[in-house]
Write a protein that holds these residues in place. Structure first.
Motif, PDB file in Angstrom:
ATOM      1  N   ILE A   1       0.863  -1.186   0.000  1.00 22.32           N
ATOM      2  CA  ILE A   1       0.000   0.000   0.000  1.00 22.32           C
ATOM      3  C   ILE A   1       0.891   1.225   0.000  1.00 22.32           C
ATOM      4  N   LYS A   2       0.695   2.052  -0.983  1.00 21.81           N
ATOM      5  CA  LYS A   2       1.504   3.274  -1.081  1.00 21.81           C
ATOM      6  C   LYS A   2       0.924   4.323  -0.160  1.00 21.81           C
ATOM      7  N   LYS A   3       1.778   4.969   0.595  1.00 18.43           N
ATOM      8  CA  LYS A   3       1.332   6.001   1.545  1.00 18.43           C
ATOM      9  C   LYS A   3       1.570   7.382   1.005  1.00 18.43           C
TER      10      LYS A   3
END
Length: 136
Positions: free
Chosen positions: A134-136
Motif C-alpha cells: 500500500i503506497k502512503k
C-alpha cells in the motif's frame, strides 16, 4: 464416456495423499492409479510392478504417467517403459498438476499437446505470494 486413466509413480506412495487432497477440491476421482516405489523394491521389481499395472489399463491415445522427481527412479522407469507402451510422462507431480490432469481426463485421450497444456498450467500456478504494498 470412460475417463482416461492416469498412472502416478511416486516414492513411498505419497501420491495417495495427493489424491486425497485433490478429492477435497473436485470430489470423486476415477481411473487414477498409483504404483509406489518402496525402499525395499529393486529396480527390476519396480519395473515389473509398473508394467503389471499398465497392462491392466486401457487408454485411447497415450497413457498419462505423472511422476514425482525428474531423474528419480519413478521418472526413469516411465521413460524406460515408453519403449514398450504408448505413454506421455510428466515429472514434478504436485496438487495443481494432478488437478489439471484429472480435469482433462475426458478430453478424448491424452496426447503430447495435452501434456504440454498440463505443464503450462502448473508453471502458471507456481507463484511467489505477496500481499500488495500500500503506497502512503
Amino acid at each position: 464416456m470412460e475417463k482416461e486413466p492416469i498412472l502416478i509413480l511416486t516414492h513411498d506412495g505419497w501420491g495417495q495423499a495427493l489424491l486425497k487432497s485433490v478429492r477435497m477440491i473436485v470430489g470423486e476421482i476415477k481411473n487414477v492409479y498409483e504404483v509406489p516405489l518402496q525402499a525395499e523394491d529393486s529396480l527390476p521389481e519396480y519395473i515389473a510392478k509398473v508394467k503389471e499395472q499398465v497392462n491392466q489399463l486401457q487408454w485411447s491415445k497415450k497413457l498419462l504417467i505423472l511422476t514425482d522427481i525428474k531423474g528419480g527412479t519413478p521418472s526413469n522407469v516411465a521413460l524406460r517403459i515408453s519403449k514398450d507402451y504408448e505413454i506421455v510422462a510428466i515429472s514434478g507431480l504436485c496438487a495443481s498438476m494432478l488437478l489439471e490432469a484429472v480435469m482433462k481426463q475426458e478430453a478424448g485421450g491424452f496426447t503430447r499437446e495435452l501434456a504440454q497444456e498440463i505443464q503450462t498450467a502448473v508453471i502458471e500456478s507456481c507463484q511467489v505470494l505477496e500481499l500488495p504494498q500500500i503506497k502512503k
